[in-house]
Design a protein around this motif. Structure first.
Motif, short mmCIF file in Angstrom:
data_model
loop_
_atom_site.label_atom_id
_atom_site.label_comp_id
_atom_site.label_asym_id
_atom_site.label_seq_id
_atom_site.Cartn_x
_atom_site.Cartn_y
_atom_site.Cartn_z
N ALA C 49 0.83 -1.22 0.00
CA ALA C 49 0.00 0.00 0.00
C ALA C 49 0.86 1.26 0.00
N ASP C 52 2.20 1.68 -3.59
CA ASP C 52 1.17 2.12 -4.53
C ASP C 52 0.73 3.56 -4.25
N ALA C 53 0.66 3.92 -2.97
CA ALA C 53 0.21 5.27 -2.62
C ALA C 53 1.21 6.33 -3.11
N ILE C 54 2.49 6.10 -2.84
CA ILE C 54 3.48 7.12 -3.18
C ILE C 54 3.69 7.18 -4.69
N ASN C 56 1.53 7.23 -6.79
CA ASN C 56 0.55 8.17 -7.32
C ASN C 56 1.09 9.58 -7.49
N GLN C 57 2.09 9.93 -6.71
CA GLN C 57 2.52 11.34 -6.69
C GLN C 57 3.25 11.71 -7.99
N THR D 36 -3.63 10.07 2.68
CA THR D 36 -2.86 9.16 1.82
C THR D 36 -3.20 9.41 0.35
N PRO D 37 -2.18 9.55 -0.50
CA PRO D 37 -2.46 9.65 -1.94
C PRO D 37 -3.16 8.38 -2.43
N SER D 42 -4.78 2.33 -6.94
CA SER D 42 -4.14 2.00 -5.66
C SER D 42 -5.15 1.76 -4.55
N SER D 45 -5.12 -1.94 -2.72
CA SER D 45 -4.03 -2.26 -1.78
C SER D 45 -4.16 -1.42 -0.51
N LEU D 46 -4.70 -0.23 -0.64
CA LEU D 46 -4.88 0.61 0.55
C LEU D 46 -6.00 0.05 1.44
N ALA D 49 -4.47 -2.85 3.33
CA ALA D 49 -3.50 -2.45 4.35
C ALA D 49 -4.18 -1.82 5.56
N TYR D 80 -4.79 11.56 -9.01
CA TYR D 80 -4.99 10.98 -7.68
C TYR D 80 -5.57 12.05 -6.78
#
Lengths: 123, 123, 123, 123
Positions: C49, C52-54, C56-57, D36-37, D42, D45-46, D49, D80
């Motif tokens: 997670a 995948d989250a980062i 996105n940036q 969280t982005p 994504s 997976s978020l 988690a 995002y």
């Protein structure tokens, strides 16, 4: 309410809702601010900001945060550290309907333990 | 250092490291405090705590946070809201070796844009 | 741009902006997820997670997070602990214009040190 | 226990403690992960988690998080956005002593409302 079909299932009492609300405030406080860079010089402004932030939440009457200077000093060897449970003690008061819940956080056996200290009935 | 094998791969200059450090401070500031319950009454203590917290980090000379009262007022209809990029403007200064980096965050096209404003060489 | 008036003040190069962007990703990653309850059983989904989250940036090409199982095991005595720097190693790649920055985080002398490992010029 | 001296002051029942614990989980979940982005790619997976992280906490039997794809799509115009209450629905179950508390979060009148849905007595 599909998961609510047992014969022994009930809606919460007002006192139970008051305790639920107090728990929300503690989870918010801890996980919003854990990880914040903190030093003896910045502890006072962080205490104040945490108190003011959480007091915004519904039913929250008061929040008192003490960042523990001695614990902080002992942990710091690069000028600052990250805020975590062992560096603070918290007391907060939630009022919901006729119930006042006082809850506290302090270290117990190496773990930041959050507890309901008391529930009072307001007149 | 397996990913570093190209003939055109270099180590960072001091100015590049200064910019990297400024970026760390912005990512920290934003993601530590985004989500904090905030109201007009609690904005001032939050501004101060953010400034003091981030100034703890290495090479950070100063941080200035302005929580935007008008934007906050317009967004609030339950007494408070959650801090996010559209409610704040930030300027911070990092000094690394002989370089001073000034970086800023403000809204651009609906997105909280962080930028390096200038790099100065210190005597 | 009042703080930008010195004769030695410049705008950032593309490589400096690339480093600034890499720093943002590291500050975000660390302070968004520090404090998350984590155990050996939940480490894999958290790694995924975070990556995948980062990713996105903006400008972020890849993120690789390793939560350190041995460090985690050694620290846990209540079933879980809170994620912090000593439990993870991170490598991320940012591409901005013709520059690729690889940056890493690992523990150094008890502190989670973030560094630019290399800057490459893309064809 | 100085604030506990009123004649109408009581210690919490087990059901009240169960509700307090459920509140902690909700405050943790929301304020750990808000900001969280997140993107459609994504979200899965978020979700996973968050569920795994919160299930680590004491007395937490299960957590189910749904990130709302349609709400997310409607909000995104830079690839995002940041996770916040309007993008998720949550149900979690806490068991403390002989009590099972089911609590839920969903939007109500523009605000992410957390509620105790039911309290059941376990055999």
């Amino acid at each position: 309410m599909t998961s609510n079909s047992g014969t022994n299932s009930t809606s919460p009492t007002d006192a139970e809702t008051a305790c639920f609300e107090a728990g929300i405030k503690f989870g918010t406080l801890y996980h919003q601010f854990a990880g914040t860079p903190v030093s003896p010089a910045s502890a006072a402004s962080l205490e104040r900001a945490i108190e003011d932030a959480i007091e915004n939440q519904p039913y929250c009457e008061s929040v008192s945060v003490a960042i523990l200077a001695d614990e902080l000093d002992a942990a710091i060897d690069h000028g600052y550290t990250e805020l975590t449970g062992r560096f603070m003690e918290v007391e907060l008061v939630v009022e919901y309907e006729e119930h006042r819940v006082t809850a506290r956080m302090a270290m117990e056996e190496g773990y930041p333990r959050m507890r309901v200290a008391s529930i009072e009935t307001l007149d």
